[in-house]
Design an enzyme around this catalytic site. Structure first.
Site, PDB file in Angstrom:
ATOM      1  N   ASP A 130      53.929  94.233  42.634  1.00 54.15           N
ATOM      2  CA  ASP A 130      53.714  93.614  40.788  1.00 54.15           C
ATOM      3  C   ASP A 130      52.419  94.199  40.489  1.00 54.15           C
ATOM      4  O   ASP A 130      53.246  95.189  39.742  1.00 54.15           O
ATOM      5  CB  ASP A 130      53.745  92.111  40.531  1.00 54.15           C
ATOM      6  N   ARG A 150      45.451  79.795  41.969  1.00 54.80           N
ATOM      7  CA  ARG A 150      46.168  80.318  40.120  1.00 54.80           C
ATOM      8  C   ARG A 150      45.075  79.541  39.205  1.00 54.80           C
ATOM      9  O   ARG A 150      44.935  80.317  38.521  1.00 54.80           O
ATOM     10  CB  ARG A 150      47.597  79.296  40.214  1.00 54.80           C
ATOM     11  N   ASP A 154      54.162  80.757  39.410  1.00 58.86           N
ATOM     12  CA  ASP A 154      52.415  81.100  39.216  1.00 58.86           C
ATOM     13  C   ASP A 154      52.557  81.301  37.520  1.00 58.86           C
ATOM     14  O   ASP A 154      51.613  80.897  37.043  1.00 58.86           O
ATOM     15  CB  ASP A 154      52.162  81.727  39.875  1.00 58.86           C
ATOM     16  N   SER A 203      57.422  89.171  50.365  1.00 55.70           N
ATOM     17  CA  SER A 203      56.348  88.885  49.033  1.00 55.70           C
ATOM     18  C   SER A 203      55.069  88.264  50.010  1.00 55.70           C
ATOM     19  O   SER A 203      55.849  86.475  50.525  1.00 55.70           O
ATOM     20  CB  SER A 203      57.075  87.764  47.814  1.00 55.70           C
TER      21      SER A 203
END
Length: 405
Positions: free
Chosen positions: A17, A97, A126, A178
């Site tokens: 990404d 995060r 996220d 992923s």
């Protein structure tokens, strides 16, 4: 698009990404300066070659922020004390995060950036976690989320874009899971795992990265000891070290014994169910050991309330609200409830199993004299009066039903 945006701070992992986001931002935001920021949360070899890649694809510089101990000491340890789990998931991605989002905000302000950008999808958790942290520490900062803007619809199309823009990738279409990795865990999603009917191939070389399948684990058990002080781990096998180092050691020994692999379908914050395979060897051992020590040292009412609050605490972390007054209040409870969670736990690790071997504490509430089947000082006759009072509402209800009141 975004002609007034001259400088963007990008959350940069070097994965699929964020690798294509740099050229995409250059093309679609009038060639702004891109400052790539990688939060070191213990992903180890994934940081190798990151600066060269970021600069080659158009970033002006890469900032690597060491966030390991902040993540462990400020988020993981309180969560361990609370026993927070989200539907059996030990919150690996969710732990990292908040500290990354906070650092992005701090760097954006320090660098005079016009916007912060992240590579989280519009389907996942996220995006919420990053953006709530950014709003807390840089309120009003513009946030760019390409997955909510661009025409790319799939990871295959991302690879097409990368190939067209000469962006080097470490993955292929066949290994295009992923993944998210940090000190605490590694997640696997996508490809064959999208169908819960498909059994994960744990024995396939390269699938598991933090350990081995229980089938491939040693035939002899491994014994370990963990020391805790007020609910926090302080020593591994008798050697004192900081908590992040203990997690590293536990990852090694736990992974080698096939510990901490789970396959779950979880409920995302955004509203859909998601199937994932998680490797959390060290964290699984830590949670188990901590629970063993709590059995000895925490009174019944506090323990039961804490177990209820653990669900709320896990929800709060999973849903991106770490930087909130509720978190601060619940963390205070977690710390207070662990005031006497001090002692040593010995465990036996064997083919994916964690087996208690010994638990000791100077603050144990366990009394052998009280509970023994042998002779003791406890007067069993006292139980009759207790049962009469405890059962009084039950008896009165029965009498009412029989018309005897």
């Amino acid at each position: 698009m975004g002609k007034d945006i001259k400088k963007i701070v990008l959350a940069y992992s070097g994965g699929l990404d964020t690798s294509i986001i740099i050229p995409w931002l250059k093309e679609n935001y009038n060639d702004p300066e891109i400052i790539a920021v990688s939060g070191n949360v213990g992903q180890a070899d994934e940081l190798e070659g990151l600066e060269e890649k970021a600069l080659a694809t158009g970033a002006s510089k890469l900032i690597v922020a060491d966030l390991v101990d902040e993540m462990v000491d400020e988020i993981i340890i309180p969560s361990l004390k609370m026993g927070a789990k989200y539907e059996k998931y030990l919150l690996g991605t969710a732990f990292a995060r908040p500290v990354i989002g906070k650092k992005l905000a701090e760097i954006a302000l320090a660098e005079g950036a016009d916007a912060v950008c992240h590579g989280a999808t519009g389907k996942g958790n996220d995006q919420v976690r990053f953006e709530l942290a950014i709003k807390r520490f840089a309120p009003g900062m513009k946030i760019i989320a390409p997955w909510r803007e661009w025409d790319i619809k799939s990871r295959d199309e991302e690879i097409d874009y990368a190939e067209a823009h000469n962006v080097p990738l470490k993955i292929s279409r066949e290994t295009n899971y992923s993944k998210d990795k940090n000190l605490w865990h590694l997640s696997h999603e996508g490809l064959d795992l999208e169908d819960p009917a498909n059994e994960p191939n744990y024995e396939k070389p390269g699938f598991l990265e933090m350990g081995v399948s229980p089938l491939d684990a040693p035939d002899e058990p491994t014994y370990i000891t963990l020391d805790f002080e007020q609910g926090a781990p302080v020593a591994f096998n008798g050697e004192r070290m900081k908590a992040s180092e203990i997690i590293l050691r536990l990852n090694e020994v736990g992974g080698a014994n096939g510990i901490g692999i789970i396959d779950i379908v979880e409920n995302r914050l955004i509203g859909m169910k998601d199937r994932g395979v998680y490797e959390t060897p060290g964290g699984t051992i830590l949670y188990f050991a901590h629970e063993q020590l709590e059995m000895l040292t925490v009174d019944k009412e506090t323990l039961h309330v804490k177990q209820k609050l653990a669900v709320d605490y896990a929800d709060l972390i999973y849903n991106g609200k770490w930087y909130s007054p509720l978190q601060e209040a619940l963390t205070a409870f977690a710390n207070k409830s662990n005031e006497y969670v001090t002692g040593t736990v010995r465990l036996k690790l064997y083919k994916g199993n964690i087996i208690p071997a010994r638990t000791t504490s100077p603050y144990s509430l366990y009394s052998e004299d009280l509970v023994t089947f042998g002779e003791s000082d406890y007067d069993q006759n006292q139980a009759e009066g207790f049962i009469n009072l405890w059962g009084l509402p039950t008896m009165v209800q029965a009498l009412r039903e029989q018309g005897r009141l």
